[in-house]
Structure formats: structure tokens, C-alpha cells
Scaffold this motif. Structure first.
Motif, PDB file in Angstrom:
ATOM      1  N   TYR A 126      38.452  47.769  46.396  1.00 29.95           N
ATOM      2  CA  TYR A 126      38.607  46.325  46.215  1.00 29.95           C
ATOM      3  C   TYR A 126      39.577  45.799  47.276  1.00 29.95           C
ATOM      4  O   TYR A 126      40.449  46.530  47.767  1.00 29.95           O
ATOM      5  CB  TYR A 126      39.180  45.993  44.831  1.00 29.95           C
ATOM      6  CG  TYR A 126      38.259  46.302  43.684  1.00 29.95           C
ATOM      7  CD1 TYR A 126      37.394  45.336  43.177  1.00 29.95           C
ATOM      8  CD2 TYR A 126      38.249  47.565  43.088  1.00 29.95           C
ATOM      9  CE1 TYR A 126      36.546  45.616  42.116  1.00 29.95           C
ATOM     10  CE2 TYR A 126      37.407  47.856  42.031  1.00 29.95           C
ATOM     11  CZ  TYR A 126      36.556  46.873  41.547  1.00 29.95           C
ATOM     12  OH  TYR A 126      35.708  47.154  40.491  1.00 29.95           O
ATOM     13  N   SER A 127      39.413  44.523  47.581  1.00 28.00           N
ATOM     14  CA  SER A 127      40.341  43.840  48.480  1.00 28.00           C
ATOM     15  C   SER A 127      40.795  42.546  47.835  1.00 28.00           C
ATOM     16  O   SER A 127      39.967  41.767  47.342  1.00 28.00           O
ATOM     17  CB  SER A 127      39.672  43.527  49.824  1.00 28.00           C
ATOM     18  OG  SER A 127      39.280  44.701  50.492  1.00 28.00           O
ATOM     19  N   ALA A 128      42.107  42.330  47.846  1.00 29.21           N
ATOM     20  CA  ALA A 128      42.670  41.085  47.345  1.00 29.21           C
ATOM     21  C   ALA A 128      42.853  40.145  48.527  1.00 29.21           C
ATOM     22  O   ALA A 128      43.693  40.386  49.402  1.00 29.21           O
ATOM     23  CB  ALA A 128      43.994  41.334  46.652  1.00 29.21           C
ATOM     24  N   ARG A 129      42.054  39.089  48.551  1.00 27.75           N
ATOM     25  CA  ARG A 129      42.174  38.091  49.626  1.00 27.75           C
ATOM     26  C   ARG A 129      43.365  37.194  49.284  1.00 27.75           C
ATOM     27  O   ARG A 129      43.229  36.190  48.585  1.00 27.75           O
ATOM     28  CB  ARG A 129      40.883  37.285  49.740  1.00 27.75           C
ATOM     29  CG  ARG A 129      40.935  36.144  50.720  1.00 27.75           C
ATOM     30  CD  ARG A 129      39.590  35.443  50.827  1.00 27.75           C
ATOM     31  NE  ARG A 129      39.732  34.129  51.436  1.00 27.75           N
ATOM     32  CZ  ARG A 129      38.737  33.416  51.933  1.00 27.75           C
ATOM     33  NH1 ARG A 129      37.503  33.895  51.887  1.00 27.75           N
ATOM     34  NH2 ARG A 129      38.947  32.236  52.468  1.00 27.75           N
ATOM     35  N   VAL A 130      44.520  37.587  49.763  1.00 24.35           N
ATOM     36  CA  VAL A 130      45.756  36.940  49.318  1.00 24.35           C
ATOM     37  C   VAL A 130      45.963  35.605  50.026  1.00 24.35           C
ATOM     38  O   VAL A 130      45.637  35.447  51.204  1.00 24.35           O
ATOM     39  CB  VAL A 130      46.971  37.858  49.519  1.00 24.35           C
ATOM     40  CG1 VAL A 130      46.831  39.113  48.669  1.00 24.35           C
ATOM     41  CG2 VAL A 130      47.154  38.239  50.985  1.00 24.35           C
TER      42      VAL A 130
END
Length: 593
Positions: A126-130
Motif C-alpha cells: 500500500y502507499s499513503a498519498r500524504v
């Protein structure tokens, strides 16, 4: 609906709490998908809600080239992807793809047959698009609570796979694009430009997602220039500046790390720190971030850097080869002359980026800020004279530009940086002055070892002088004596994985040592952003005498090892398994008992 969401959030954190094996209250390994301790779907869904829908589940970029899942194969889309695969923008617009495919363990290869393996096991899950500090804090807290490996990612431009974490969670900073021009920056202790390490003058504050081409354009519009790389798509605040950062401004103003005034960073604890060289609370963190390597001390949110007034610039390009039947003896004599002239280029604070094979040399760009055409001709004309005397044709161009920005736009080629095997060495100026014959003979030994071998070099003068003095930082001291940052290169193959492994061994065991032996034991170094990931003595070679202090700062701000990067400070406390699992090393466990 709101009640339903609230119940989902509360319940998700109550379900299936991770229970990794313990040793003295710390996990032995980060959990992988499918293990009992790995977060369940409801927990990921809760994180997604807290991020306002900005959690991205990884689908490998090369999925259209495979039929691992019904309906995913698309021949047209696959062909287009294969053609665009070498381009940086193909990868930095994706949340998980990295430009060094070797570090995905061949999980999803766009050039392998459609029936071959294609899954997400070699990528972050997963990637958190911060969008800012709060998103970063929540992502770190989630990963810590659930024993999930973290990676810090912007563009994925990274030859050592540091922005990847198989099965883990990426903090994707790519959309932190804020740019602020500060015409009259004043450091906390400085009323004058050179007072006690303080600085007064123009600066820019750059979000962690800002890339070179974006920063250069914004600076130019305000009448300034700033340190960026020759590859225009790299992120400024990430591994580039944190690892030192060379480019066309280095010989005049210093490395990118030398320009840093402030770091805004989220620590493993969730605390937000603004690290400057003047603040005693975080001056050690400032020192470590400014050259000690990216991705291991905290998550950088923004960096504030010095910028400089525009200056006229002379730039040029030179290329020649034996491809059209040219005389090999003349070619090699011209290359030897070029290497010998690098000292003259550095004396006038010039910079040159070049690429050499056994039958071709390309120098582009080569530039001198504030220089004239005559300055650059004096450096390069002796090389051209050798070519003309031997009737070997070349392409040679020298031109003056009213601004550095104009010279960069005109003379810097677009670099396709995806996938290569490389290892770096910083060759000291003393080698050019005392052992030129030894240097050139070793270069030809390397190039003659195989038709596919190449050397990529950038020649800069990163020694500090009156116009580019910087506050103390953790840049590898070998940079201050270096004349050439040389990368020995072998090509990456998408169709023969054992050959990739062999090429890695060849660089480590055979090719790089030929250049390393030119430097007295203990005095060499390497640029950690372009280094050999299998370098046996990486702590000293990449960080010099700074390593012990860097390790102490790492343990102070990240005592539990929340942030890991291959060959990053503290990485010897971890071991990567063949399945991508990251576990505590035996040496670390023995020290902790």
C-alpha cells in the motif's frame, strides 16, 4: 452513514491485533501479507478513511503484460508500457513502481512472457498519498502499531531500492509540491551572511515532492538558480540532497547538502522537528540529514535551501567514437587527454558529465558558471587537437548563455535512468596529479573486460572555498578531495535473472576494485546515491569517518528502527530475506540480550 464509519474505524483497530514474535519487547521481523500478524482488510480500510481515501493498494505497473489475473493482459497496453519503461515519468507517476527493477525480485517484469509471475510481492502493498504532516503521522502510527515495514517514497528514482519495502507501506510524498521563494531569509543566529554559521539572503522552501524541473523553473522565474541534479526528474528534498547531491552548480557553490538551511521532518515518534544548524535542540539532526543519506532519520516534509542570483554560463558538449571506422589508437589517446584535462576543468570551477565505453565518449553537458567560451575552449581544445591530428571526427559545441537556466535547458540531455547495474567510486584529485597513467590504464582494463561495460562520470570540485562555505554537515569527506565521481556500469537484463546476479558480482568483486586500488587504503569513498549495494565496507566507503556519529543520531531519533534503507545508517541491524521479509540481524539480537 457517519455512525457506520465510526463503528468501522473503532472495530478495525480492535480486530486481529498483530502478535509478532517478541524478543525483549521488539518484533524480530516485520510482518508480510498472509502472516497472522499482518493487518486485515478492515484495518487497512480504517487507515484509508483517516487519510480521506488516499491509501492506494498496489497493482504492479506491468500487470497489462501478464495474465496472472483474468482479464489483465492487454497486448496494446503492454507494448506501449515496454516502450515507455526506461522513462522516469513512467515510474514516478505510479505509487509503487521503482526505477531499479532488480530490487523487486522480478515480481512483475513487463518483458517476460505473459504467463510468467506477476504479483505485488516485490513491491509495497500500500502507499499513503500524504498531503501533509498529519497524514504522515497517522501512517507512521499505523505501521508501528501493526508491525508493517515502512518506506519513504517520492519518485522511485533510486539505484539501491531504498524507496521500496516488499509487503510494506510507502509514505508517498510526491504530491507535497509547495514552493515558496524567500527573498530575504534570515537564519536564527545570523545578521550577516557569514556570521557564526548564520545566513542572510535568498532561499526557497520546497515541499518533499518537488522535483528538479519544478524547482529550477520556480527559481528562474524569481531570478535565481539552485542546486539540482543533471537528471531533472529527481526529487530535491529526498535522497538526492540528503545523500549529498551533485550537479552543474557543485563546483561553484557546493553540493546540494551544502545549501540546506532548514529541514522540516516528522520523526518516528510522530514529533515534528525543524532542524537548523543554529538550534541546539536539533542541530545534530540537521547535520545527519545534510549528507547522511535519505529515508533513515525521519520523513522530510520540506527543505529550505540557499538560492543564488542568475549568472551567465558557458556550456558545451563533445562526443567522438570509432563507430565509423575511426582509428582506435587515436580514440584512446583522445580519451586519455580528456581525462588529463579534467584537472583544468576543476581549476576553473567547471563541471562535466560524461559517459565512456570502449569505443565512444560523450561529454554533455560541461559548463562553467560565470565563464567564457575561451575558458571552456582552453580546457577541451587539446582533446579536439588530438582528434583532428588523427583524422577522427567529433561533435563539438561551445556556447555562452545569458543565464544558467538557459544553458541547462539547451545542453542537458534527458536521462533515462531506469535499471542498470552500477557501483560508484570517488577518485581523488591526487590520483589525477600523481598517477594519471595508472588511472587511464585501469579505465581501459575495465572497458576491455566486455563490450557492454561502461563508465559514467561526473567531474566536480566540491572542495569548500570562500564562495561556498557551508555549515558543518555529514557529507562524506571524500567528496571534498574528489575529482571524479565514477560509476562502473553493466546493463540490466529483463530476460536472464541469473545474469543480473552475475553482473552484480562482477562489479563488486572484479571491476570496482580496479579503481579502488588507486587510492590508499582507508582514504577512498563513494557517492552513496550511486553506490554498489554489495560494497563490503559500505559504512566507511559511503559515510567516511562520520558513520559512528550518524549511527548514534539514528538511534537517538529512531531507537526502534522504524525507518530502514539498504546501506542506510543502521541497516546492519537488519537482514533482508529471500522472500522480502526484513528481520533483526543476529548481531543486533546478541547486543540486545
Amino acid at each position: 452513514m457517519l455512525l457506520h464509519i465510526l463503528i468501522l474505524v473503532l472495530c478495525s483497530f480492535a480486530l486481529a491485533k498483530p502478535t509478532p514474535p517478541q524478543q525483549n519487547d521488539f518484533p524480530l521481523c516485520y510482518s508480510l501479507p498472509g502472516s497472522p500478524s499482518y493487518p486485515i482488510k478492515q484495518q487497512w480500510a480504517a487507515l484509508n478513511i483517516s487519510l480521506d481515501g488516499n491509501l492506494i493498494s498496489t497493482t504492479p505497473l506491468a500487470s497489462p503484460c501478464h495474465n496472472a489475473q483474468p482479464g489483465t493482459y492487454n497486448a496494446t497496453a503492454c507494448t506501449a508500457l515496454q516502450q515507455a519503461w526506461p522513462l522516469p515519468q513512467t515510474h514516478y507517476t505510479d505509487s509503487a513502481s521503482i526505477m531499479a527493477n532488480f530490487f523487486t525480485n522480478n515480481s512483475c517484469n513487463p518483458f517476460s512472457p505473459p504467463g510468467d509471475k506477476c504479483d505485488s510481492s516485490g513491491f509495497v502493498a500500500y502507499s499513503a498519498r500524504v498531503r501533509g504532516v498529519q497524514d504522515i503521522q497517522e501512517t507512521i502510527a499505523f505501521a508501528t502499531a501493526h508491525n508493517v515495514r515502512l518506506a519513504i517514497r517520492n519518485t522511485g528514482h533510486d539505484y539501491l531500492g531504498k524507496s521500496n519495502a516488499p509487503g510494506g507501506l510507502a509514505i508517498w510524498t510526491h504530491f507535497l509540491k509547495e514552493i515558496e521563494v524567500i527573498h530575504d531569509y534570515r537564519s536564527p543566529s545570523g545578521d550577516s551572511k557569514r556570521e557564526a554559521g548564520g545566513y542572510t539572503g535568498p532561499a526557497m522552501k520546497l515541499g518533499a515532492g518537488v522535483q528538479g524541473f519544478e524547482a529550477r523553473k520556480a527559481a528562474a522565474e524569481a531570478g535565481y538558480i539552485l542546486a539540482t541534479g543533471n537528471c531533472d526528474t529527481i526529487g530535491i528534498a529526498g535522497g538526492y540532497t540528503q545523500g549529498g547531491g551533485h550537479g552543474q552548480l557543485t563546483s561553484r557553490f557546493g553540493l546540494a547538502a551544502d545549501q540546506v538551511l532548514e529541514w522540516e521532518v516528522v520523526l518516528a515518534s510522530g514529533e515534528v522537528a525543524v532542524a537548523t544548524p543554529e538550534d541546539p535542540e536539533y542541530e545534530d539532526l540537521y547535520w545527519a540529514l545534510s549528507g547522511g543519506g535519505g529515508g533513515v532519520f525521519g520523513v522530510v516534509v520540506s527543505v529550505t535551501v540557499k538560492v543564488f542570483r542568475e549568472v551567465r554560463t558557458v556550456a558545451g558538449a563533445l562526443s567522438f567514437s570509432t563507430s565509423c571506422g575511426g582509428n582506435e589508437i587515436v580514440f584512446r589517446r583522445a580519451v586519455d587527454t580528456f581525462i588529463a584535462r579534467l584537472g583544468a576543468l576543476l581549476d576553473v570551477r567547471g563541471v562535466g558529465a560524461w559517459f565512456l565505453t570502449r569505443d565512444s565518449l560523450s561529454l554533455s553537458p560541461v559548463s562553467i558558471l560565470g565563464g567564457s567560451s575561451q575558458d571552456l575552449h582552453r580546457v577541451l581544445d587539446p582533446v579536439v587537437d588530438v582528434l583532428e591530428e588523427g583524422n577522427l571526427s567529433c561533435s563539438y559545441q561551445v556556447q555562452e548563455y545569458p543565464t544558467y537556466y538557459d544553458s541547462y535547458e539547451a545542453m542537458t540531455p534527458e536521462y533515462n535512468v531506469t535499471d542498470l547495474h552500477g557501483g560508484n567510486i570517488l577518485i581523488p584529485r591526487s590520483v589525477l596529479e600523481t598517477n594519471m597513467d595508472g588511472l587511464t590504464s585501469r579505465i581501459w582494463e575495465i572497458l576491455d573486460s566486455g563490450n557492454e561495460t561502461a563508465i559514467s562520470g561526473i567531474s566536480v570540485n566540491a572542495s569548500l572555498h570562500e564562495t561556498n562555505q557551508s555549515p558543518g554537515n555529514s557529507v562524506n569527506p571524500a567528496w571534498r578531495e574528489a575529482a571524479i565521481s565514477a560509476v562502473v556500469v553493466l546493463p540490466f537484463t529483463y530476460t536472464d535473472w541469473p545474469r543480473n546476479l552475475e553482473r552484480r558480482r562482477q562489479i563488486t568483486q572484479t571491476l570496482l576494485p580496479k579503481l579502488e586500488r588507486l587510492t590508499p587504503a582507508g582514504e577512498g569513498g563513494a557517492y552513496l546515491n550511486e553506490a554498489d549495494p554489495n560494497q563490503p565496507d559500505w559504512q566507511h566507503v559511503f559515510y567516511g569517518d562520520n558513520y559512528d556519529r550518524l549511527l548514534g543520531i539514528k538511534r537517538k531519533y529512531d531507537p526502534d528502527g522504524t525507518f530502514y534503507a539498504l546501506t542506510g545508517v543502521g541497516s546492519e541491524e537488519w537482514v533482508n530475506g529471500d522472500d522480502g521479509r526484513l528481520c533483526r540481524s543476529d548481531s543486533y539480537l546478541s547486543q540486545s540480550r
